[in-house]
Design an enzyme around this catalytic site. Structure first.
Site, PDB file in Angstrom:
ATOM      1  N   ASP A 197       0.826  -1.205   0.000  1.00 38.34           N
ATOM      2  CA  ASP A 197       0.000   0.000   0.000  1.00 38.34           C
ATOM      3  C   ASP A 197       0.864   1.260   0.000  1.00 38.34           C
ATOM      4  O   ASP A 197       0.335   2.367  -0.062  1.00 38.34           O
ATOM      5  CB  ASP A 197      -0.926   0.016   1.222  1.00 38.34           C
ATOM      6  CG  ASP A 197      -2.381  -0.131   0.810  1.00 38.34           C
ATOM      7  OD1 ASP A 197      -2.630  -0.529  -0.353  1.00 38.34           O
ATOM      8  OD2 ASP A 197      -3.271   0.136   1.643  1.00 38.34           O
ATOM      9  N   ASP A 357      -9.990  -6.645  12.075  1.00 39.83           N
ATOM     10  CA  ASP A 357      -9.864  -8.080  12.317  1.00 39.83           C
ATOM     11  C   ASP A 357     -10.976  -8.596  13.231  1.00 39.83           C
ATOM     12  O   ASP A 357     -11.718  -9.521  12.882  1.00 39.83           O
ATOM     13  CB  ASP A 357      -8.481  -8.402  12.903  1.00 39.83           C
ATOM     14  CG  ASP A 357      -7.980  -7.303  13.828  1.00 39.83           C
ATOM     15  OD1 ASP A 357      -8.817  -6.516  14.329  1.00 39.83           O
ATOM     16  OD2 ASP A 357      -6.764  -7.232  14.069  1.00 39.83           O
TER      17      ASP A 357
END
Lengths: 763, 715
Positions: A197, A357
């Protein structure tokens, strides 16, 4: 005519249907019994609290606490069902305290008093609620064995190893990639992807980041290629880590997805230990594995005691096993193997919160999918190095979990089972600790300085209710978490974070969608030792509590009727001062200049000296990517820089021969020496070295186990006290030295200026 | 000369005759104050008490006999004692150092007397030097021997005004110090009559307030005392006709006031006959309740017909001087109006109140005292206002500003454990010091402290839970019969109803009413043996008449095979080691017993038994219970009262099984076992936790097995 005579066969059918009903619900009767029994016990506690006089309360409270202390000392009590008895007893003591606090101490004495009293009560009720939920979670943790894979590798599920990265250096990624491509799994059944990224099109087109992004893009692409991994980047950075992984999901096709943080180096057996579970359980969406850190957090490092279990150990060794026992093990961002199908079905990694998550796990659990936790260290990673990084990481966790609490509250999330709701609630609610801890810091001072009556109790009541609760809490904490968390260390961890997390907590409560993902910096180096600026907050706490002490003396003398409360408040202030001083000690940042952390390990190794044509067998002492230490019992003294060959075998039976040179010899007594070896050619032997150093999960298991202490609570308390005093003394000394330095510097400067001749006016 | 002698003899005879009609009552001053001896210290000091003068007495003479001891260090020419009646000096006498035990006989002028409470003030001026005196030297003092001092009244009874509203302040007046006796005339010994009599007796006792009243019961009028005739219109007409008194038609629940019939069919105007009647049972109760509640000076007639009677909502634990928890009381509500303490050694003043007898005082709670007060200027900074609770100094407020001060809302928290269930007193005792040096002239006019009646007291709420038996609590306010202050959920059972036992019952009812300050409208009096009574029960009657089933659990069963406890070692007055003897025996003719134990019909409820060998002795027992000397000996679960020596003597003992009672009265069987046997509770709690642990283990194990089976269906 009665029912019996009218239709005997109907009665039989009825009996059958009742039997069948109960047969289909085998836990109904014991469940109802347990519920009724628990309700009766709670009702009894209420009645006893209301009607027993203080003498009987003393006997009951201290007696139960004593029983708990005795039970906690027997190892046999750790096994079920005795374990349940210990936990229930501890829970009963805390509940008893809460009942007493609720029914007996919430007294109206004035509007300001009520505010202070309510805050303190809320903080205590919160702490007890979290404690009780914790006991529920840990009532019987599960220890899972890896599920075997089929004999035919062709039947293995295919796996994509995804390593998302944003700003981390290539050096860090290189190790992870080298380890990832060497995972012991059929090569045609897994692929490694570097998800960059930091080199997205948007960043490359942004003039501010363009050059660095382009450089990174090329560098990381080459890096991935050099290891046979695949490089993936995307248009922009939308959705941060979650968006990065979701983008990769659209470009990959493996049945399973292994997510690794870029500093989480996997062992070779990571997939063999985890993938089998997906074949065993078709409803499984996650196998979470612990995060094994090779460096301590700033708290452990700065307290300068190597014999402290790491902060993460408690969560990953005990709590997560408890969560797993309730099918509530959740995705922790890394070291997790997920089933793509279910992940895609849920829309990929969730992105409402910044703890994507856990949020993803809530979603998948609520869809009825299951998860498991394998309590085996199969990755090694890095903790934040500095307090600033540490607080950034904790702020993200706190905000993310509170976002889930506010936006997707597990208590009302459809599809979750009751235990799952409890487990997630506990994980979310835990992060309110900062508010509670802050309240505890100020409550006694509020009473002593401002005269606010926030706690109405007498000394006998404190002994009868407060003391058993505190003793019970510490005993059961040691009982459940013993070895992974020293007594009072939870208080230290919470204390050092508390003040800094308060703004983060309020920011979520006021605007739950506001927080943005911030990457935790890893691998930061500290060139010198210094007092972190954050410590000043604790100086304030110390000063407030110190200011309360003369008031305590005054009140003790002037108001004999309130001596009990004054004693309690003063003791509490002293505890606060002590904890604050210890926390200040923890803020002294220690120097950290290592590129690669040295890990204390154990195991056998042989050092071959080619020039002498002889070898020495020894035991491994420490290990890093650049070298290792072996304890030898030599018949000769090796020369410095002498070339050697390290011969070792890992847990899987694979032999390694790595060339190195002697660069340090440290006598160890009784003729043995610690021989420091430096790998001769890291670049050439890189794959083998990474494989040897990071590839063996059994070695991490041994290292992990060595941190696990099983000493008694009193000795740990004693050690903690010593450490606290040492840290406080060190803090005071350092502060004094800094002050002295400033004074001398100032005096010298002043003296210098005084000695300067005044310049001519014209000049 | 002879005529003169005859006239003198006639005058003497007339005077003697007059004296013979007058009654003389001598009362110790300790009847009017709890202090037996009062020590007056400092240069000046005073003490006051209130002497009741009933309106019903036409007083001819009052003689005060005052005894005191004084220090040998007083200067006789400068030291004196002054006795004032209603602020008028009736005695001035020098204190004599050579004659330290003194007595003064003072004839108080009758014109100074006023109906009601008269102030009797005793002040001393005590000096030990002619000049340069210390204000409070330890060597000068005067002790008033109040327990040896008396006031003697010679009086005639005044004519009873036939006005119903005068029942409260004239007829049944607590200022009648000579002792009160009332005869209740009832038709029969049935529940209806007895209950109506009980309500009436309760009303009478309430009007006598703190003055004990002795009841007798009969079927005919008793001359020489006030009578209350209770019954149906037919019965009442019969009695009145028999006495030659006129009858009227009864149109409903009726109260009527008449003079008692006297000798030779002449009315006895000094005594009253009150008729409580109706033409049905329900009406009779209304009439009785109306009588018991006539507390306002209305009506001005001698008769009223009641249509209906309704009571306000009665709070649990209500009663005389009872503080409701969590309620802010202004001092003026608590009979403490704005009060000034003046001078160097002002007497203290307090607030007396009661807390429910079964309050379980929680140690961490506090009563809140908010004081509004002012104090004078020019006082020494050592001046302080001491606050005492139940005679113990607990707090002091420094009066430290020389300029004086007015302080509003001075808040004090008084820990609740300083108070006790039952009667409590918060006392204010200022110490005001003049700012003078040695030999200065003492000017004490500036020394004052005024506590405003707007000051407040708030007592926190407490749980109601107490271990019984405890006859002390019964003596305190009739607990637990007065848990509902009107005696609701309480019954008096008279197994052998007759004049003696009924009189005894009315004595007890009067006693309870006075203790709690609330008429027992809700109590039931019955001769029927209760079989399933779930409330509090009191049994009054001879031992052989009591149903054995009701004595189950009693510490003593006279006449039957019973276990008798005998003290072996008396560690402390109320802590004894007991030996037990199984025997068959009985109460002697001179003994009576009062017992309390748990009701065999309901856990947490009490049974009181007042019994003796004869009905007359039972009545003696209830009369004795009205005596302070006997009341002091009532404690524990059983009290034996012996009448051998003339004066009854009470001996208490704590025997039998303890039990508990809470706010609702009855306690569940399981709770009862737990609270009575803490070890059983601990064992049960431990066993419960172990069982719950095992159940938890079982459930989790089964659940895991089911989950494992679901994941491995082939297995």
């Amino acid at each position: 005519m009665g029912y019996k005579g009218a239709c005997p066969e109907r009665r039989l059918m009825s009996n059958r249907s009742l039997t069948g009903f109960l047969g289909r619900r085998p836990l109904l009767v014991p469940g109802v019994l347990a519920f009724v029994l628990a309700a009766l016990l709670v009702r009894l506690m209420f009645a006893v609290e209301m009607h027993f006089d203080i003498r009987l309360q003393l006997v009951a409270g201290c007696g139960l606490a004593a029983v708990l202390v005795i039970m906690g000392r027997f190892k046999a009590m750790r096994r079920p069902p005795y374990r349940m008895a210990v936990l229930l007893l501890a829970g009963a003591l805390s509940l008893r305290y809460l009942i007493w606090r609720t029914t007996d101490t919430l007294l109206y004495t004035g509007p300001l008093d009520v505010i202070g009293l309510s805050l303190l009560y809320a903080a205590e009720a919160y702490a007890i609620a979290v404690h009780l939920l914790g006991l529920f979670i840990n009532i019987w943790p599960i220890d899972r064995e890896p599920a075997p894979l089929p004999e035919d590798p062709a039947e293995y599920p295919t796996v994509d190893v995804l390593i998302p990265t944003y700003g981390e250096p290539a050096e860090l990624l290189r190790v992870t990639l080298a380890a990832a491509v060497q995972i012991d799994y059929p090569k045609d059944r897994f692929r490694v992807y570097l998800l960059d990224d930091g080199g997205t099109v948007a960043r490359r087109n942004n003039p501010a980041t363009s050059s660095a992004a382009w450089a990174r893009h090329h560098e990381f692409m080459a890096l991935a290629e050099s290891f046979g991994a695949h490089y993936i980047t995307r248009e922009d950075n939308k959705g941060a880590k979650a968006g990065n992984i979701n983008h990769a999901l659209a470009h990959t096709a493996g049945e399973l997805v292994l997510v690794l943080d870029c500093d989480h180096v996997p062992t070779r057996d990571i997939l063999k230990l985890s993938a089998g579970w997906f074949l065993k359980d078709p409803k499984l969406f996650l196998v979470q594995m612990p995060h094994f850190f090779i460096n301590p957090t700033p708290v452990e490092r700065n307290l300068r005691d190597p014999n402290v279990p790491f902060e993460s150990d408690m969560f990953f060794r005990v709590i997560h096993a408890g969560l797993d026992s309730w099918n509530s093990s959740y995705f922790c961002g890394s070291a997790a193997l997920l089933r793509r199908k279910y992940l895609v079905e849920a829309g990929g990694i969730a992105g409402t919160s910044i703890t994507e998550d856990a949020e993803t796990s809530v979603e998948l659990h609520s869809r009825g999918y299951s998860s498991v936790f394998i309590n085996r260290p199969v990755i090694c990673g890095l903790s934040p190095e500095t307090f600033d990084d540490y607080i950034i990481q904790r702020t993200r966790w706190a905000q993310g979990m509170l976002q889930i609490f506010v936006l997707k509250n597990p208590a009302i999330q459809k599809g979750l089972s009751l235990p799952q709701r409890i487990c997630y609630l506990n994980s979310c609610m835990f992060w309110f600790f900062s508010l509670a801890r802050f309240t505890f810091y100020l409550a006694p001072a509020l009473f002593l300085i401002l005269g606010l009556q926030v706690y109405h109790a007498t000394l006998p009541q404190i002994v009868a209710f407060v003391l058993p609760h505190i003793v019970g809490t510490y005993v059961v904490m040691a009982f459940v978490y013993g070895g992974t968390r020293l007594p009072l260390f939870s208080e230290i961890y919470e204390s050092v974070q508390a003040i800094f997390l308060i703004p983060a907590v309020f920011s979520v409560l006021l605007n739950p969608r506001k927080p943005v993902f911030k990457i935790t910096p890893k691998g930061t180096r500290l060139e010198s030792r210094y007092l972190n600026h954050m410590a000043t907050s604790f100086v304030f706490v110390v000063l407030v509590n110190l200011a309360a002490m003369p008031q305590a003396v005054l009140k003790y003398v002037q108001e004999p009727l309130y001596r009990d409360v004054v004693i309690l408040a003063a003791g509490w202030c002293i505890f606060n001062i002590f904890m604050s001083l210890v926390s200040i000690g923890a803020f002294w940042e220690n120097r950290q200049v290592r590129r690669f952390h040295r890990i204390m390990v154990s195991g056998e190794a042989e050092v071959w000296f080619p020039m002498r044509s002889t070898g020495l067998k020894g035991s491994l002492n420490d290990l890093s990517l650049t070298g290792l230490g072996v304890e030898l019992d030599p018949s000769f003294k090796p020369d410095m820089r002498e070339p050697v060959v390290l011969r070792a075998t890992d847990s899987y039976g694979e032999r390694y021969e790595i060339r190195a040179r002697v660069f340090r010899l440290i006598p160890q007594g009784k003729g043995s020496i610690l021989c420091g070896l430096e790998f001769e050619d890291l670049e050439r032997d890189y794959m083998q070295i990474v494989r040897f150093v990071y590839g063996d999960s059994a070695r991490w298991e041994r290292t992990w186990q060595s941190r696990f202490e099983a000493k008694g609570t009193p000795s740990k308390l004693g050690r903690f006290l010593l450490m606290g005093v040492k840290a406080s003394a060190a803090s005071t000394m350092d502060l004094a030295l800094t002050g002295l330095r400033w004074t001398i510097k100032g005096a010298v400067g002043l003296w210098g200026r005084m000695r300067q001749k005044p310049a001519p006016e014209a000049a | 000369m002879k005529r003169l002698a005859q006239a003198a003899i006639l005058f003497i005879i007339l005077a003697l005759a007059q004296t013979a009609r007058s009654a003389v009552t001598e009362v110790k001053l300790t009847e009017f104050t709890p202090d037996g001896m009062v020590k007056l210290t400092c240069l000046e000091s005073r003490f006051g008490l209130l002497v009741p003068v009933p309106e019903r007495w036409d007083i001819k003479r009052v003689t005060l006999r005052l005894k005191w001891h004084n220090s040998i260090n007083v200067l006789p020419n400068r030291s004196q004692i002054v006795v004032r009646w209603e602020d008028q000096a009736v005695l001035q006498k020098a204190l004599q150092p050579r004659d330290t035990e003194s007595e003064a006989v003072i004839n108080v002028p009758v014109k100074l007397l006023k109906p009601g409470y008269n102030t009797l003030g005793i002040a001393v001026a005590q000096h030990y030097r002619d000049q340069c005196e210390n204000f409070c030297p330890p060597e000068i003092w005067t002790t008033l021997q109040l327990h040896e001092s008396t006031v003697e009244f010679e009086y005639e009874l005044a004519e009873v005004p036939l006005v119903l509203s005068r029942i409260s302040d004239f007829l049944f007046d607590p200022r009648l110090v000579s002792g009160a006796k009332v005869n209740v005339v009832i038709e029969d010994m049935k529940e209806e009559s007895l209950t109506a009599a009980a309500i009436v007796a309760s009303g009478v006792a309430r009007r006598f307030d703190y003055r004990s009243v002795s009841f007798s019961v009969s079927h005919v009028l008793r001359p020489g005392i006030d009578n209350i005739l209770i019954g149906s219109d037919g019965f009442v007409s019969g009695v009145l006709n028999a006495e030659g008194l006129g009858t009227k038609e009864v149109k409903g629940p009726t109260l009527r006031m008449m003079h008692m019939p006297g000798e030779r069919k002449k009315p006895d105007t000094k005594h009253a006959l009150i008729v409580v009647t109706s033409n049905n049972g329900k009406g009779l109760k209304i009439a009785a309740e109306t009588f018991a509640n006539l507390t306002f000076p209305y009506p001005g007639t001698d008769e009223l017909v009641a249509m209906e009677f309704s009571l306000p909502d009665i709070p649990l634990y209500g009663g005389r001087l009872v503080l409701r928890s969590d309620t802010e009381y202004a001092f003026e509500t608590l009979n403490f109006p704005t009060t000034s303490f003046v001078g160097m050694n002002p007497p203290s003043k307090g607030i007396a109140f009661r807390l429910p007898a079964d309050f379980m005082i929680k140690h961490n709670r506090a009563a809140e005292l908010v004081l509004n007060f002012a104090y004078g200027a020019g006082m020494k900074p050592e001046s302080a206002l001491n606050i005492m609770i139940n005679g113990k100094h607990v707090r002091a407020i420094h009066l430290g500003r020389m300029e004086g001060e007015f302080i509003d809302k001075y808040t004090l928290s008084l820990p609740a454990h300083l108070f006790k269930p039952g009667a409590n007193v918060i006392e204010f005792s200022p110490v005001l010091s003049a700012n003078i040096k040695e030999c200065d002239i003492i000017m004490s006019g500036n020394l004052f402290l005024t506590i405003q009646g707007t000051s407040t007291l708030t007592f926190p709420d407490m749980p109601h839970f107490v271990e019984l038996p405890s006859l002390e609590l019964f003596m305190l306010n009739g607990f637990p019969i007065t848990r509902w202050p009107d005696g609701f959920e309480a019954m008096i059972h008279i197994p052998r109803p007759n004049e003696e036992t009924a009189g005894a019952a009315l004595d007890v009812i009067g006693f309870i009413t006075q203790r709690n300050g609330y008429p027992l409208f809700g109590i039931t009096v019955s001769p029927e043996v209760p079989t399933d009574w779930k409330g509090e029960l009191m049994i009054i009657g001879p031992s052989d008449a009591i149903s054995p089933g009701l004595l189950k659990g009693a510490p003593l069963s006279p006449g039957a095979e019973t276990t008798v406890s005998y003290p072996v070692i008396t560690n402390w007055d109320k802590e004894v080691s007991l030996a037990s003897s199984r025997q068959r025996s009985g109460l002697g003719p001179n003994s009576a017993v009062l017992m309390q134990y748990q009701s065999p019909m309901s856990e947490g409820r009490s049974v009181f038994v007042l019994t003796a060998s004869t009905s007359a002795r039972v009545h003696d027992l209830t009369e004795a219970l009205l005596m302070p000397t006997v009341q002091g000996g009532v404690w524990g679960s059983m009290v034996l009262v012996e009448f051998d020596s003339g004066k009854p003597v009470a001996k208490g003992l704590r025997v039998g099984t303890p039990y508990f009672t809470g706010k609702e009265g009855s306690v569940g069987k399981v709770d009862f076992i737990f609270f009575s046997h803490p070890l059983v509770l601990y064992a049960s709690a431990g066993g419960g936790i172990l069982l719950l642990a095992w159940l938890t283990y079982y459930i989790i194990r089964k659940r895991r097995k089911a989950q494992a089976d679901a994941k491995n269906p082939q297995k």
